[in-house]
Design a protein around this motif. Structure first.
Motif, short mmCIF file in Angstrom:
data_model
loop_
_atom_site.label_atom_id
_atom_site.label_comp_id
_atom_site.label_asym_id
_atom_site.label_seq_id
_atom_site.Cartn_x
_atom_site.Cartn_y
_atom_site.Cartn_z
N LEU A 160 0.95 -1.14 -0.08
CA LEU A 160 -0.11 0.17 -0.12
C LEU A 160 0.91 1.11 -0.11
O LEU A 160 1.94 1.02 0.94
CB LEU A 160 -1.07 0.13 1.06
CG LEU A 160 -2.03 -1.06 1.19
CD1 LEU A 160 -3.04 -1.03 2.69
CD2 LEU A 160 -3.50 -1.31 0.09
N TYR A 161 0.23 2.10 -0.64
CA TYR A 161 0.87 3.57 -0.48
C TYR A 161 -0.18 4.41 -0.81
O TYR A 161 -0.90 4.17 -1.33
CB TYR A 161 1.34 3.31 -2.40
CG TYR A 161 2.66 2.60 -2.30
CD1 TYR A 161 3.83 2.45 -1.40
CD2 TYR A 161 2.92 1.23 -3.12
CE1 TYR A 161 4.68 1.65 -1.87
CE2 TYR A 161 3.20 0.24 -3.20
CZ TYR A 161 4.64 0.65 -3.22
OH TYR A 161 5.55 -0.59 -2.83
N ALA B 249 -3.45 11.63 2.09
CA ALA B 249 -4.63 10.60 2.69
C ALA B 249 -4.89 9.26 2.36
O ALA B 249 -5.35 8.42 2.64
CB ALA B 249 -5.93 11.51 3.76
N GLU B 250 -5.07 9.57 1.02
CA GLU B 250 -5.24 8.89 0.04
C GLU B 250 -4.76 7.47 -0.38
O GLU B 250 -3.02 7.81 -0.30
CB GLU B 250 -6.17 9.24 -0.86
CG GLU B 250 -6.99 9.99 -0.70
CD GLU B 250 -7.23 10.78 -2.15
OE1 GLU B 250 -8.23 10.44 -3.09
OE2 GLU B 250 -7.06 12.46 -2.68
N ILE B 251 -5.24 6.41 -0.35
CA ILE B 251 -4.06 5.69 -0.49
C ILE B 251 -4.56 4.25 -1.75
O ILE B 251 -6.11 4.32 -1.97
CB ILE B 251 -4.10 4.41 1.02
CG1 ILE B 251 -3.75 5.37 1.45
CG2 ILE B 251 -4.16 3.04 0.92
CD1 ILE B 251 -3.65 4.22 3.67
N PHE B 252 -3.50 3.94 -2.17
CA PHE B 252 -4.28 2.63 -3.41
C PHE B 252 -2.73 1.73 -3.22
O PHE B 252 -2.46 1.66 -2.44
CB PHE B 252 -3.51 3.09 -4.78
CG PHE B 252 -2.11 3.43 -4.96
CD1 PHE B 252 -1.11 2.64 -5.55
CD2 PHE B 252 -1.16 4.30 -5.09
CE1 PHE B 252 0.11 2.81 -6.13
CE2 PHE B 252 -0.21 4.89 -5.06
CZ PHE B 252 -0.06 3.73 -5.80
N GLY B 253 -3.24 0.42 -3.42
CA GLY B 253 -2.46 -1.10 -3.16
C GLY B 253 -1.80 -1.31 -4.54
O GLY B 253 -2.77 -1.17 -5.59
N GLU C 157 4.92 4.57 1.76
CA GLU C 157 4.27 3.49 1.85
C GLU C 157 3.77 3.40 2.93
O GLU C 157 4.37 3.47 4.09
CB GLU C 157 5.73 1.80 1.77
CG GLU C 157 5.55 0.64 1.99
CD GLU C 157 5.61 -0.20 1.49
OE1 GLU C 157 5.70 -0.98 1.76
OE2 GLU C 157 6.81 -0.14 1.16
N ILE C 158 2.69 2.40 2.78
CA ILE C 158 1.72 2.05 3.86
C ILE C 158 1.91 0.53 4.73
O ILE C 158 1.74 -0.35 3.51
CB ILE C 158 0.62 2.58 3.84
CG1 ILE C 158 0.28 4.37 3.33
CG2 ILE C 158 -0.38 2.85 5.85
CD1 ILE C 158 1.04 5.55 4.56
N ARG C 159 1.77 0.45 6.29
CA ARG C 159 1.79 -1.33 5.88
C ARG C 159 0.51 -0.89 6.54
O ARG C 159 0.72 -1.00 8.19
CB ARG C 159 3.06 -1.15 6.73
CG ARG C 159 4.39 -0.75 6.25
CD ARG C 159 5.34 -1.44 6.79
NE ARG C 159 6.88 -1.43 6.03
CZ ARG C 159 7.95 -1.87 5.86
NH1 ARG C 159 8.51 -2.45 7.49
NH2 ARG C 159 9.50 -1.95 5.53
N MET C 160 0.31 -2.59 6.47
CA MET C 160 -1.06 -3.40 7.59
C MET C 160 -0.16 -3.69 8.35
O MET C 160 0.76 -4.19 8.68
CB MET C 160 -1.86 -4.44 6.56
CG MET C 160 -2.31 -3.96 5.67
SD MET C 160 -3.76 -3.28 5.45
CE MET C 160 -4.79 -5.05 5.99
#
Length: 476
Positions: free
Chosen positions: A122-123, A130-134, A461-464
């Motif tokens: 995810l990024y 704020a907005e995220i895509f994967g 990057e955003i991490r679960m």
């Protein structure tokens, strides 16, 4: 004082035994929080690798049973007590876990869990905080995702028609069932990440449901002929002992094809069985049978369990299919290459040339073991029937033959290369960027000119949330 620990454990063992059964009719009575907390403290006091670093686990911590009971009663749940006993959980012990249902834990360690069959990164959308895509990085074989023809490299922007954001992505993507709204990524003709890059919903979607899924960790094998060299490729996603024979069969395939170079893809392999790691090391080599592959060192209570794992010529009564290589290539990522994967790299390095391509690994050198509320602690056959709690704490440090640990900062690659989300490639294909880099080194042709090293690194990057079992190395 010296006899307090013995008295304490005897009293609470008696308490646990007598409180879980009705003397008259043997009806099982659920364990109380006091009994659960007692189990947690006793177990951690005895097996925890970092016991000496935790004052509350010291043998002389309490001067009376009343003081001990007051202490464990001060924690509202076994989870709360367990977490209070971990050593530097944000730095050193990021991996110990407590589980309220050990049947689920046992299944997970055997490769069975609830899954819809996709793994993803995810990024943040370029220009947004704020907005995220994967992007899907892996589709598991015979899974719901594969049946829907989802592919590595597919983008998504929303779930159930709701755009992913920093505040909702965990809830949306953790659901048992959801509809993934697919998207396209456009760099608007420029090679670098910039605010004009867009992630746009495509109108396509896939409805996914998690099912009980058992993963064969031997995800893909391939034999490539590159410049007259027979190169084996193995994507291996977990050191799951139940699939040791399948792993050995993969090496039979490589032997039959006359493989002289090998690329092991561990970029999505968070670890697993220490013994299976030793088997894999034995399959790669074969010329070191009987020599020490790796070592385990426990705390003072369990020092008699210190173990040496050796290179072996057999597995489950069958001969190991060994390649007798003097060099192996390993592909890694900094999020998911952990524990037993790092053990293989660290333990083979004193014997053969291990060329690591990819990113810095996670940095986990410790092994865990399942601990039950039973007289032997390591067996569920006599577990307290009043509850199904179990612990999976770190109990030993793993080293190679030279007593070298995997650094907590991870293993540094020899050839640094990150996956590019716009060029993930097909796993096992000669043009997949990380594999292409390995093949270029094998043939001496130099680094492929079209590789993008930093695209993904320029995205935030955003991490679960990662569970301890996703980066596990356990003792069977």
């Amino acid at each position: 004082m010296k006899n307090f620990k013995t008295l304490l454990l005897a009293c609470f063992t008696l308490l646990a035994m007598t409180s879980c059964y009705d003397d008259m009719d043997d009806n099982i009575i659920p364990a109380t929080t006091l009994e659960l907390n007692d189990f947690v403290w006793k177990a951690m006091n005895y097996v925890y690798l970092y016991k000496s670093e935790i004052p509350n686990l010291a043998d002389d911590r309490f001067i009376s049973i009343d003081e001990y009971e007051t202490y464990i009663n001060s924690y509202a749940s076994p989870e709360e007590l367990f977490e209070s006993l971990l050593y530097l959980p944000n730095e050193i012990d990021r991996f110990s876990g407590i589980y309220s249902n050990y049947y689920d834990l046992q299944n997970a360690l055997s490769g069975t869990s609830l899954s819809n069959g996709i793994e993803f990164n995810l990024y943040y959308v370029p220009g947004s905080s704020a907005e995220i895509f994967g992007v899907i990085t892996l589709v598991l074989a015979d899974s719901p995702a594969e049946s829907l023809n989802l592919q590595r490299g597919d983008f998504f922007r929303a779930v159930n028609g709701e755009n992913l954001t920093a505040s909702n992505y965990i809830n949306l993507l953790s659901a048992t069932s959801y509809t993934l709204n697919l998207a396209t990524y456009s760099d608007n003709g420029t090679p670098d990440i910039s605010d004009d890059d867009t992630v746009t919903l495509s109108g396509n979607s896939a409805s996914l449901s998690k099912v009980s899924y058992t993963e064969n960790p031997v995800h893909k094998t391939n034999v490539l002929n590159v410049g007259g060299i027979s190169v084996g490729y193995l994507m291996y996603n977990g050191f799951t002992s139940e699939f040791d024979n399948q792993l050995n069969n993969a090496f039979a395939e490589f032997n039959a094809a006359g493989v002289t170079e090998l690329v092991i893809d561990l970029r999505y392999n968070g670890g697993g069985s220490v013994q299976t790691a030793a088997y894999l090391g034995s399959m790669v080599t074969g010329q070191f049978t009987g020599q020490v592959f790796s070592k385990l060192f426990y705390n003072d209570n369990l020092s008699n369990n210190d173990t040496e794992y050796v290179f072996t010529g057999s597995i489950n009564g069958n001969s190991i299919n060994s390649l007798n290589l003097s060099r192996v290539y390993v592909l890694t990522t900094n999020r998911q290459t952990a524990s037993a994967s790092e053990l293989v790299i660290n333990s083979l390095s004193p014997y053969i040339d291990v060329v690591v391509i990819g990113e810095n690994t996670v940095g986990k050198t410790q092994a865990s073991r399942t601990v039950y509320d039973s007289p032997t602690l390591f067996s569920d056959s006599e577990a307290n029937t009043g509850h199904t709690y179990a612990l999976q704490p770190l109990v030993a440090n793993s080293t190679n033959i030279n007593n070298e640990l995997v650094p907590s900062t991870g293993l540094i690659p020899d050839i640094e290369l990150s996956e590019s989300i716009t060029n993930l490639g097909v796993l096992g294909d000669v043009n997949e960027p990380l594999l292409a880099a390995a093949l270029a080194d094998i043939t001496g042709s130099g680094r492929p000119a079209n590789l993008s090293e930093s695209f993904s690194l320029e995205l935030e990057e955003i991490r679960m949330p990662i569970t301890p079992l996703q980066q596990d190395m356990h003792i069977d």
